[in-house]
Design a protein around this motif. Structure first.
Motif, PDB file in Angstrom:
ATOM      1  N   ALA A   1       0.839  -1.199   0.000  1.00 16.49           N
ATOM      2  CA  ALA A   1       0.000   0.000   0.000  1.00 16.49           C
ATOM      3  C   ALA A   1       0.873   1.248   0.000  1.00 16.49           C
ATOM      4  N   GLN A   2       0.446   2.239  -0.769  1.00 17.54           N
ATOM      5  CA  GLN A   2       1.197   3.497  -0.800  1.00 17.54           C
ATOM      6  C   GLN A   2       0.249   4.670  -0.974  1.00 17.54           C
ATOM      7  N   LEU A   3       0.630   5.770  -0.382  1.00 15.63           N
ATOM      8  CA  LEU A   3      -0.137   7.004  -0.465  1.00 15.63           C
ATOM      9  C   LEU A   3       0.469   7.870  -1.556  1.00 15.63           C
ATOM     10  N   ILE A   4      -0.362   8.305  -2.507  1.00 15.82           N
ATOM     11  CA  ILE A   4       0.108   9.200  -3.556  1.00 15.82           C
ATOM     12  C   ILE A   4      -0.680  10.506  -3.473  1.00 15.82           C
ATOM     13  N   HIS A   5      -0.117  11.557  -4.021  1.00 17.88           N
ATOM     14  CA  HIS A   5      -0.782  12.855  -4.027  1.00 17.88           C
ATOM     15  C   HIS A   5      -1.379  13.112  -5.403  1.00 17.88           C
TER      16      HIS A   5
ATOM     17  N   HIS B   1      -4.411  -8.819  -2.649  1.00 20.78           N
ATOM     18  CA  HIS B   1      -3.964  -9.559  -1.469  1.00 20.78           C
ATOM     19  C   HIS B   1      -3.660  -8.659  -0.275  1.00 20.78           C
ATOM     20  N   GLU B   2      -3.916  -7.366  -0.366  1.00 20.33           N
ATOM     21  CA  GLU B   2      -3.736  -6.497   0.798  1.00 20.33           C
ATOM     22  C   GLU B   2      -5.081  -6.388   1.521  1.00 20.33           C
ATOM     23  N   TRP B   3      -5.159  -7.098   2.632  1.00 16.98           N
ATOM     24  CA  TRP B   3      -6.377  -7.105   3.444  1.00 16.98           C
ATOM     25  C   TRP B   3      -6.560  -5.720   4.029  1.00 16.98           C
ATOM     26  N   HIS B   4      -7.795  -5.203   3.997  1.00 15.22           N
ATOM     27  CA  HIS B   4      -8.028  -3.831   4.457  1.00 15.22           C
ATOM     28  C   HIS B   4      -9.329  -3.734   5.251  1.00 15.22           C
TER      29      HIS B   4
END
Length: 123
Positions: free
Chosen positions: A2-6, A87-90
């Motif tokens: 997971a990554q935060l982008i602007h 596959h990233e459980w959230h």
């Protein structure tokens, strides 16, 4: 991971305009938004689907479990976008009153794409 982008945002005396163009690593095939939230949402991962999450108003927290490694992102600005890989459980939680979470998905809805079991830590 997971990554935060602007998101590119142009602001002048008339207000702000944010543009999502050529920044997502997938073609958008489904759009939905979550609001009037009274309990946690999500609690799953996907086999194929990639997600982009933007809190358009208010705030919320996104708990991510990526192969046993946990992290939490707070979304509270409409020019921030959280990208999730398959596959990233959230788990989406702690929605403020009047929060609206916009979700852009790489795939159309398929009930077989969902993984409900949370990954265990490697410890």
């Amino acid at each position: 991971m997971a990554q935060l982008i602007h998101i590119q945002t142009i602001t002048d005396s008339r207000g702000s305009l944010s543009v999502i163009e050529k920044i997502l690593p997938f073609e958008i095939k489904r759009v939905f938004y979550i609001y009037n939230v009274s309990s946690n949402r999500g609690g799953h991962a996907h086999h194929k689907t990639k997600l982009a999450m933007i809190c358009l108003g208010g705030s919320c927290k996104i708990l991510i479990n990526s192969y046993g490694e946990k992290s939490t992102f707070t979304l509270q600005n409409p020019n921030e976008c959280l990208l999730l890989e398959p596959h990233e459980w959230h788990l989406m939680q702690d929605f403020s009153p009047n929060a609206t979470l916009l979700v852009l998905a790489s795939e159309t809805y398929d009930p077989n794409d969902y993984i409900y079991e949370e990954p265990h830590s490697n410890d």
